[in-house]
Write an enzyme that holds these catalytic residues in place. Sequence first.
Site, short mmCIF file in Angstrom:
data_model
loop_
_atom_site.label_atom_id
_atom_site.label_comp_id
_atom_site.label_asym_id
_atom_site.label_seq_id
_atom_site.Cartn_x
_atom_site.Cartn_y
_atom_site.Cartn_z
N LYS A 38 62.87 65.06 34.43
CA LYS A 38 64.10 64.35 34.03
C LYS A 38 64.72 65.02 32.80
O LYS A 38 64.04 65.77 32.08
CB LYS A 38 63.76 62.89 33.73
CG LYS A 38 62.77 62.71 32.58
CD LYS A 38 62.22 61.29 32.52
CE LYS A 38 61.22 61.16 31.40
NZ LYS A 38 60.49 59.90 31.46
N TYR A 265 80.67 71.86 4.41
CA TYR A 265 81.35 70.58 4.19
C TYR A 265 80.66 69.78 3.08
O TYR A 265 79.44 69.67 3.06
CB TYR A 265 81.37 69.77 5.48
CG TYR A 265 82.29 70.37 6.52
CD1 TYR A 265 83.67 70.27 6.37
CD2 TYR A 265 81.77 71.03 7.62
CE1 TYR A 265 84.53 70.83 7.33
CE2 TYR A 265 82.62 71.59 8.58
CZ TYR A 265 83.99 71.48 8.42
OH TYR A 265 84.82 72.04 9.36
N MET A 311 79.50 71.40 12.96
CA MET A 311 79.42 71.27 14.43
C MET A 311 78.90 72.56 15.07
O MET A 311 78.11 72.50 16.01
CB MET A 311 80.79 70.92 15.00
CG MET A 311 80.75 70.55 16.47
SD MET A 311 82.36 70.19 17.20
CE MET A 311 82.85 68.71 16.35
C1 LIG Z 1 59.10 60.24 31.47
C2 LIG Z 1 58.13 59.48 32.27
C3 LIG Z 1 56.82 59.95 32.47
C4 LIG Z 1 56.29 61.21 31.80
O1 LIG Z 1 55.76 60.86 30.55
P1 LIG Z 1 55.02 61.93 29.61
O2 LIG Z 1 54.52 61.10 28.49
O3 LIG Z 1 56.06 62.89 29.15
O4 LIG Z 1 53.96 62.56 30.41
C5 LIG Z 1 55.99 59.22 33.28
N1 LIG Z 1 56.40 58.07 33.86
C6 LIG Z 1 57.63 57.57 33.70
C7 LIG Z 1 58.01 56.31 34.35
C8 LIG Z 1 58.54 58.25 32.88
O5 LIG Z 1 59.78 57.76 32.72
#
Ligand SMILES: *Cc1c(COP(=O)(O)O)cnc(C)c1O
Length: 370
Positions: A38, A265, A311
């Site tokens: 993700k 800045y 920025m």
């Molecule tokens: C992000 C996530 C993981 C992975 O977690 P880590 O601590 O990075 O291994 C596992 N399960 C769910 C539901 C997540 O959202």
Amino acid sequence: MEPKDLYTSWVETDLNAIEKNIRLITHITKSDVMAVVKANGYGHGAMPVAESALRGGATWCAVSQVEEAIILRQSGLNCPLLVLGFTPSARLSEAIEQDISLTFWNEEQIQEIMISAQAMGRKSKVHIRVDTGMGLLGAQPEAVEDIVRLTHGLEGVQLEGMFTNFARADEPEMDTTNQQFKTFLDLLSRLESAGLRPPIVHAANSAATLVNPETHLDLVRIGSAMYGFHSSPECLLPEGFFPALAWKTQLSQIKMLPPGRGLSYGHVYITQRNEHIGTLPIGYADGLRSIEGNKVLIRGREVPVVGRVSMDQCLVQLDSVPEAEVGDEVVLIGRQGEMQISAEEVAQRWNAINYEVTCGISARVPRLYI
Ligand SMILES: *Cc1c(COP(=O)(O)O)cnc(C)c1O
């Protein structure tokens, strides 16, 4: 050509490290391994990380959003793929079409999924998410048996899995994880007695996978350990895991300034004497937070960022590296010579966690793969 010939700043992801880190996980568990990619693979680049994880022995990938899953499918990722979070109704048919496994936690959602799947003459694979004590997302454990029973009777839906997520698996305190896990196992045994056990039951993230083998069940969900991140300062990776990400830029200008010059800045930094000041073409729009105390590596030495991060630019004080030249490689995260700056160290400066640091490296920073 080198990256600095083409890019002002960039991320280098070491795909061998990803593959090896996953292989180490497969050595400590017999369960299937799901690579969590993700948020653009925690900033490392989702698709190349997913492919490397599969080479290392992962059999599943997961993302948080259906949008992320669709992009991975369009890029050609064919493995089982789970969306861990919420899917808006208008996206359901696209997800089903792409054979993406979806997460749900109530009866309305499963009815909607069924209607979409039936309209397409397809079967949708689903996982029920159970809130055993995190409070973020999921069905209450008491409600799950009824929902599962309903799901079993629905045409167009295939209950593929059930999962929960631990709130404190990365802490020395084990009571919360034990309590959550007991709640989950009690639910599981009620489902088993009723002949309703979902085929793939999962709970462990990286921390639980490393610390608590009982929680491995049918599959472990690995994010941080795959990227070579410590789960927390109290839950360190064992020997053999390596961080996969480096974040680099280059010196774009160097000048010698007299005493009394206000810089950037707000003029919060004022030169005290004749000072070598360098400019870096990187700012908060790239994910470098505007916080005092940032440091970078130049010519194998640690150099302070001075003045406010703007920025697109920031400044470094180069008196400790008078030989520095425009075009020198600058490391924000990673190794240079004998020195290293870890994502954990940056996180500590920012009062954040390592995950936030690499997820915060913005989309305009290109990801290069080595
Ligand atoms: C992000 C996530 C993981 C992975 O977690 P880590 O601590 O990075 O291994 C596992 N399960 C769910 C539901 C997540 O959202």
